[in-house]
Structure formats: C-alpha cells, structure tokens
Scaffold this motif. Structure first.
Motif, mmCIF file in Angstrom:
data_model
loop_
_atom_site.group_PDB
_atom_site.id
_atom_site.type_symbol
_atom_site.label_atom_id
_atom_site.label_comp_id
_atom_site.label_asym_id
_atom_site.label_seq_id
_atom_site.Cartn_x
_atom_site.Cartn_y
_atom_site.Cartn_z
ATOM 1 N N LEU A 172 41.102 30.858 -17.073
ATOM 2 C CA LEU A 172 39.997 29.587 -15.992
ATOM 3 C C LEU A 172 39.168 29.199 -16.833
ATOM 4 N N CYS A 173 38.410 30.532 -17.414
ATOM 5 C CA CYS A 173 37.368 29.822 -17.822
ATOM 6 C C CYS A 173 37.350 28.755 -18.794
ATOM 7 N N SER A 174 38.756 29.066 -19.930
ATOM 8 C CA SER A 174 38.511 27.929 -21.157
ATOM 9 C C SER A 174 39.442 26.368 -20.549
ATOM 10 N N GLN A 175 39.876 26.438 -18.808
ATOM 11 C CA GLN A 175 40.878 25.495 -18.680
ATOM 12 C C GLN A 175 39.161 24.655 -17.831
ATOM 13 N N CYS A 176 38.408 25.074 -17.758
ATOM 14 C CA CYS A 176 37.307 24.275 -16.908
ATOM 15 C C CYS A 176 36.050 24.083 -18.274
ATOM 16 N N GLY A 177 36.038 25.108 -19.232
ATOM 17 C CA GLY A 177 35.537 24.400 -20.754
ATOM 18 C C GLY A 177 34.089 25.457 -21.172
ATOM 19 N N LEU A 178 34.050 26.398 -19.992
ATOM 20 C CA LEU A 178 33.091 27.651 -20.073
ATOM 21 C C LEU A 178 33.549 28.407 -20.879
ATOM 22 N N THR A 179 32.416 28.407 -22.238
ATOM 23 C CA THR A 179 32.100 29.087 -23.511
ATOM 24 C C THR A 179 32.092 30.616 -22.952
ATOM 25 N N ILE A 180 32.898 31.469 -23.754
ATOM 26 C CA ILE A 180 33.340 33.028 -23.471
ATOM 27 C C ILE A 180 33.334 33.699 -24.784
ATOM 28 N N ASP A 181 32.928 34.694 -24.848
ATOM 29 C CA ASP A 181 32.666 35.995 -25.987
ATOM 30 C C ASP A 181 34.664 36.694 -25.479
ATOM 31 N N ALA A 182 35.197 36.778 -27.189
ATOM 32 C CA ALA A 182 36.289 36.703 -27.170
ATOM 33 C C ALA A 182 37.183 38.539 -26.887
ATOM 34 N N ASN A 183 35.600 38.867 -26.362
ATOM 35 C CA ASN A 183 35.680 40.009 -26.040
ATOM 36 C C ASN A 183 34.999 40.836 -24.456
ATOM 37 N N ALA A 184 34.973 39.266 -23.772
ATOM 38 C CA ALA A 184 34.330 39.383 -22.632
ATOM 39 C C ALA A 184 35.281 40.159 -21.507
ATOM 40 N N SER A 185 34.207 41.301 -21.469
ATOM 41 C CA SER A 185 35.261 42.242 -20.158
ATOM 42 C C SER A 185 35.216 40.933 -17.987
ATOM 43 N N ILE A 186 36.091 42.059 -17.919
ATOM 44 C CA ILE A 186 36.652 41.466 -16.394
ATOM 45 C C ILE A 186 35.134 41.269 -15.153
ATOM 46 N N THR A 187 34.460 42.131 -15.568
ATOM 47 C CA THR A 187 32.947 41.883 -15.129
ATOM 48 C C THR A 187 32.214 40.583 -15.396
ATOM 49 N N LYS A 188 32.191 40.830 -16.807
ATOM 50 C CA LYS A 188 31.750 39.165 -17.081
ATOM 51 C C LYS A 188 32.110 38.067 -16.967
ATOM 52 N N LEU A 189 33.722 38.163 -16.717
ATOM 53 C CA LEU A 189 33.652 36.667 -16.440
ATOM 54 C C LEU A 189 34.274 36.310 -14.627
ATOM 55 N N PHE A 190 34.269 37.298 -14.380
ATOM 56 C CA PHE A 190 34.221 36.497 -12.727
ATOM 57 C C PHE A 190 33.011 36.696 -12.583
ATOM 58 N N LYS A 191 31.782 36.478 -12.968
ATOM 59 C CA LYS A 191 30.596 36.162 -12.927
ATOM 60 C C LYS A 191 30.263 34.826 -13.437
ATOM 61 N N LEU A 192 30.321 34.729 -14.955
ATOM 62 C CA LEU A 192 30.572 33.531 -15.188
ATOM 63 C C LEU A 192 31.462 32.223 -14.193
ATOM 64 N N LEU A 193 32.571 32.913 -14.384
ATOM 65 C CA LEU A 193 33.210 31.782 -12.960
ATOM 66 C C LEU A 193 32.620 31.664 -11.782
ATOM 67 N N ARG A 194 32.214 32.334 -11.289
ATOM 68 C CA ARG A 194 31.093 32.671 -9.657
ATOM 69 C C ARG A 194 30.115 32.043 -9.830
ATOM 70 N N ALA A 195 29.393 31.768 -11.286
ATOM 71 C CA ALA A 195 28.284 31.474 -10.970
ATOM 72 C C ALA A 195 28.321 29.686 -11.736
ATOM 73 N N ASP A 196 29.630 28.587 -12.270
ATOM 74 C CA ASP A 196 29.926 27.527 -13.082
ATOM 75 C C ASP A 196 31.586 27.544 -13.119
ATOM 76 N N HIS A 197 32.553 27.867 -11.874
ATOM 77 C CA HIS A 197 33.718 27.019 -12.067
ATOM 78 C C HIS A 197 32.988 26.035 -10.769
ATOM 79 N N PRO A 198 33.873 24.963 -10.805
ATOM 80 C CA PRO A 198 33.012 23.915 -9.767
ATOM 81 C C PRO A 198 33.478 24.498 -8.571
ATOM 82 N N MET A 199 35.184 24.723 -8.134
ATOM 83 C CA MET A 199 35.873 25.024 -7.280
ATOM 84 C C MET A 199 34.699 26.342 -6.361
#
Length: 257
Positions: free
Chosen positions: A161-188
C-alpha cells in the motif's frame, strides 16, 4: 536443532517421520520418486523396493506403509536423505502448511514463510489470499499457527500500500512504522467520518496492538522455536485482531488499490 539431532530423539523423530509420511504420500508421484532417487543416489533402493512404486501406481492401500518403510530405512541408514526430503519443494510447502511446529523445531520455518504480496494482483486480492491461508492453518493446526502467516501477510500488505501511493519506505520498516506512515500520509485514511476524534483514538490503540502482535509473533508463536507458546484463546484473540486490521484498512483503500 538440526535434522540428525531430531532423528536420535524418539519423540521428535516420531513426529517428523509421521509428518513426512503424510506429506510424501500425498505429494509424491512416481516421477517425483524417480527424480528423488537420482538426486539422492538412492535410485536403486527406490526402484528395488518390492511395493513402493507399484502400490503408488495402482493406488493400493499399502502405499502408506511402504512410504513408512522407506523413511525408516533412510532414517537408519541415510539421514542425509531425510534432509533431502525436507529440502524438496513439494514436501517443504506441505510441511509448512500442515506441520509448522515441526519445521519450527528444525529452524526451517521462519525464513520460508511465503510472502503474500505478488506483483500484478490488487491489494484486495492480497487480503483474500492472506485470510484464506490463515483459515486453512486455523483449521489444520489451531490459532497459534496462524499468527506468523498473518503477521507476514500484514507486513507485505502494508508495504504494498505504501508503494502504491508513492510513500518512501525503508526496506526493513516494521509493521508499526508502516501503519503509522499510512495513517499519516495515505489519502484515504485522512477522512474518518463524523466521529473523527473517536476513530483516531481507536487507531492510536491499534498502533499499540500492532506493536504487541509483532512481539507475540517473535516470542509466542511458531515463527521461531519458542518454548512457551500462546494459549489457544489468546492466539485466537491475536488472529481476530489482525483480521480486523486487514478488513478495516482494505475497506478504506480497496477502491484505489
């Protein structure tokens, strides 16, 4: 623990041989047996067995017993062949699905849990596959066996999901970090309805839940050779919470997946 150590332990070896017998009986064709014989140098034994290939070919009832005979022979005389069974793709997948506790005991499961995210399928299909896989494991092996599968699936899903909406992520990003990133930046996930403040509180709590699921996966599931596993009721709680996360996130983003 390596395979040879397991084979000299009556309790562990019995469980391993039983699991292998079921996997081999279900998965191996005549061609598989012949290829396996050439690969392991045991072609003469396999072809020379009085009933093994014949009973398989004719679908006779004693085929399962013949597989047990072959496995006992290899256990007693050629332990390396048992290791070859475990490295066979068909057998390995069958054991990962049907006997994950044995693969964990051997230290073979953690790095071989299949990734859920596959290119060219939608995020909603990822969810369907992950939940179907977990239901299979739930029925076959109980809720504690689902946790690692769901964790891996959720991790891959959030990365996708992060990749689909163009969010920059670290290859080793944890689930917690990914969820927080989506909450902050995913338009939906920016518009949460009329009860926005209360939904935000729930999502903040879910961030803590994800942290706990990550810890439980590492220390209380069959993802690693943990001595103390979750009880069934607690494991089922983790499974249900993870399902809830899948359903909520997917319902918010599926129309742009």
């Amino acid at each position: 623990m390596n395979v040879r150590d397991v084979l000299i332990d009556p309790t562990r070896s019995g469980k391993l041989i039983l699991a292998l017998q079921r996997a081999v009986s279900k998965q191996f064709t005549n061609t598989d047996w012949e290829e396996f014989g050439y690969e392991t140098g045991e072609y003469d034994y396999i072809r020379g067995h009085g009933r093994l290939l014949r009973s398989l070919y004719f679908g006779d009832e004693d085929y399962g017993s013949c597989v047990f005979q072959a496995l006992r022979y290899f256990t007693d005389n050629k332990p390396s062949v048992i290791e070859a069974f475990l490295n066979n793709k068909k057998i390995r997948v069958a054991l990962e699905n049907d006997a994950p506790e044995i693969m964990t005991d051997l230290g073979l499961l953690g790095s071989h849990v299949p990734a859920v995210v596959v290119r060219n399928i939608s995020s909603s299909q990822v969810v369907e596959r992950a939940l179907a896989d977990s239901e299979h494991l739930l029925v076959k092996n109980g809720p504690v066996s689902c946790i690692d599968r769901l964790h891996t699936a959720l991790h891959g899903y959030l990365k996708d999901l992060c990749s689909q909406c163009g969010l920059t992520i670290d290859a080793n990003a944890s689930i917690t970090k990914l969820f927080k990133l989506l909450r902050a930046d995913h338009p939906m996930l920016q518009h949460l309805g009329n009860q926005d403040k209360d939904i935000v509180r729930i999502l903040n709590s879910l961030s803590n839940v994800i942290d706990s699921v990550n810890t439980i996966r590492n220390h209380g599931s069959v993802a690693h050779p943990n001595e103390k596993l979750l009880g069934d009721a607690e494991a089922l709680l983790v499974v249900n919470v993870t399902h809830t996360l899948f359903h909520y996130i997917n319902s918010k983003v599926q129309h742009v997946a």
